[in-house]
Enzyme design. Structure first.
Site, PDB file in Angstrom:
ATOM      1  N   SER A 162      -5.547  -7.257  -3.228  1.00 46.01           N
ATOM      2  CA  SER A 162      -5.249  -7.802  -1.730  1.00 46.01           C
ATOM      3  C   SER A 162      -4.815  -9.052  -1.770  1.00 46.01           C
ATOM      4  CB  SER A 162      -6.671  -7.901  -1.210  1.00 46.01           C
ATOM      5  OG  SER A 162      -6.728  -8.089   0.105  1.00 46.01           O
ATOM      6  N   THR A 163      -5.418 -10.204  -1.611  1.00 47.19           N
ATOM      7  CA  THR A 163      -4.938 -11.554  -1.350  1.00 47.19           C
ATOM      8  C   THR A 163      -4.392 -12.024  -2.934  1.00 47.19           C
ATOM      9  OG1 THR A 163      -6.579 -11.890   0.257  1.00 47.19           O
ATOM     10  CG2 THR A 163      -5.414 -13.789  -0.567  1.00 47.19           C
ATOM     11  N   HIS A 189      -3.416  -4.369  -0.100  1.00 41.60           N
ATOM     12  CA  HIS A 189      -3.721  -4.538   1.296  1.00 41.60           C
ATOM     13  C   HIS A 189      -2.524  -5.454   1.942  1.00 41.60           C
ATOM     14  CE1 HIS A 189      -8.328  -4.117   0.376  1.00 41.60           C
ATOM     15  NE2 HIS A 189      -7.626  -2.880   0.315  1.00 41.60           N
ATOM     16  N   MET A 281      -9.604 -10.280  -1.762  1.00 42.58           N
ATOM     17  CA  MET A 281     -11.034 -10.548  -0.983  1.00 42.58           C
ATOM     18  C   MET A 281     -11.844  -9.432  -0.488  1.00 42.58           C
ATOM     19  SD  MET A 281     -10.621 -12.346   2.780  1.00 42.58           S
ATOM     20  CE  MET A 281      -9.661 -11.237   3.487  1.00 42.58           C
ATOM     21  N   ASP A 284     -13.403  -3.993  -1.709  1.00 44.82           N
ATOM     22  CA  ASP A 284     -12.824  -2.739  -1.769  1.00 44.82           C
ATOM     23  C   ASP A 284     -12.312  -2.090  -3.153  1.00 44.82           C
ATOM     24  OD1 ASP A 284     -11.702  -0.226  -0.860  1.00 44.82           O
ATOM     25  OD2 ASP A 284      -9.598  -1.237  -0.604  1.00 44.82           O
TER      26      ASP A 284
END
Length: 339
Positions: A162-163, A189, A281, A284
């Site tokens: 993600s991030t 993401h 973050m 998930d």
């Protein structure tokens, strides 16, 4: 913990006002200033020393990409792009590969009054991006975690992030060997309009062929597929082949979901699944990692030392699933060793 120090950069005075106001609603954030274009932003970064910059891309004088190029190689500030996806899609993909750690899409170019709608996501991403800088004292360095002997012969590599994910994926995919004898499936993401551009950029730097996932695509060695934004990616076994399944169902917090990919892959290949969790973050991927472990597969997580946000990797590593913690510069070699 001190507050996360933020500089808001946008050529629209209205957007600067609204974004700064929304960020100030969270007491953990301090908006230290605003900037009207890239040249102004670079000057204020030097004088204000922010932890995080929210960055518009289309600005006069020096645009957002120019700011990112000027900041390359610096660990701080971390940059979150606030962009109009329908206009800046290619620029947004470029920004993520140039070092922006995340992206928040503005509603439309003509609806700035709707900027409040992105406040929740922007605040969460700002806090995650600035967490490491907001601690009153640095954490002690994490000890090097020895890698346990791993079973080789993995049939499917699955990566979730993600991030900070675009940079992490760039590093990993650029270092994987062209003859990797297993396909790679990835979930990142990111807003829906950007995944095609990210896949194209990853394809340029990787010895593997990297494409955006398509439904019913056959997964073969030498191929890496990236889930489409807004669509889940699952892997199924049919007639001895691994097949990609792309679907908008079920509705989950993140679409695409790392859990959906990991769960499907664990069911498809069992003990020959390898799940890799990179910077990001939230949590998930944890539920899917549990199934990978239950099926006898193996897990790798990016270490705290190199994660932009040590959220997703931490939840998997600390869940007692036998995951190995590896710095980003060693992830590709460890994937190749296990495959």
């Amino acid at each position: 913990m001190r507050r996360v120090r933020v500089l808001v950069v946008d050529d629209s005075a209205f957007a600067r006002t609204v974004l700064a106001r929304e960020l100030r609603r969270d007491q953990r954030i301090e908006v230290v200033g605003t900037a009207r274009d890239g040249a102004d932003a670079l000057e204020r970064i030097e004088t204000l020393d922010p932890d995080v910059v929210t960055l518009d891309l289309t600005m006069p004088h020096v645009d957002g990409l120019g700011v990112l190029r000027a900041l390359r190689g610096r660990p701080r500030p971390r940059v979150i792009v606030v962009s109009i996806s329908s206009i800046d899609t290619e620029l947004g993909a470029d920004a993520l590969t140039l070092g922006a750690i995340d992206l928040v899409a503005k509603p439309t170019a003509l609806a700035n009054e709707r900027l409040e709608e992105i406040a929740t996501a922007l605040i969460a991403k700002t806090l995650a991006a600035g967490e490491v800088f907001a601690r009153e004292a640095p954490l002690p360095p994490a000890p090097e975690v020895p890698i346990a002997p791993a079973r080789t012969g993995c049939e499917l590599v699955m990566i979730g992030t993600s991030t900070g994910g675009p940079q992490a994926l760039t590093r990993v995919l650029s270092e994987l060997p062209a003859d990797l004898p297993a396909p790679v499936a990835m979930v990142l993401h990111i807003p829906a309009d950007y995944t095609a551009g990210i896949a194209e950029r990853l394809d340029r730097v990787s010895p593997l062929r990297v494409v955006e996932a398509r439904d019913k695509m056959v997964l073969e060695p030498g191929l890496a597929i990236l889930a489409r934004g807004g669509m889940h990616l699952r892997v199924k076994r049919r007639g001895g082949q691994l097949i990609a399944e792309v679907s908008i169902h079920p509705p989950t917090q993140f679409v695409p979901s790392v859990d959906e990919l990991f769960t499907s892959g664990a069911r498809a290949v069992g003990r020959t699944a390898l799940g890799v969790v990179l910077t990001g973050m939230g949590n998930d991927g944890l539920a899917g990692a549990r199934l990978i472990a239950a099926e006898g597969g193996s897990l790798l997580t990016e270490s705290a030392a190199t994660s932009i946000v040590y959220g997703m990797p931490r939840t998997v590593y600390e869940a007692g699933l036998g995951a190995s913690s590896v710095s980003l510069d060693r992830i590709a070699a460890e994937i190749a060793r296990r495959v």
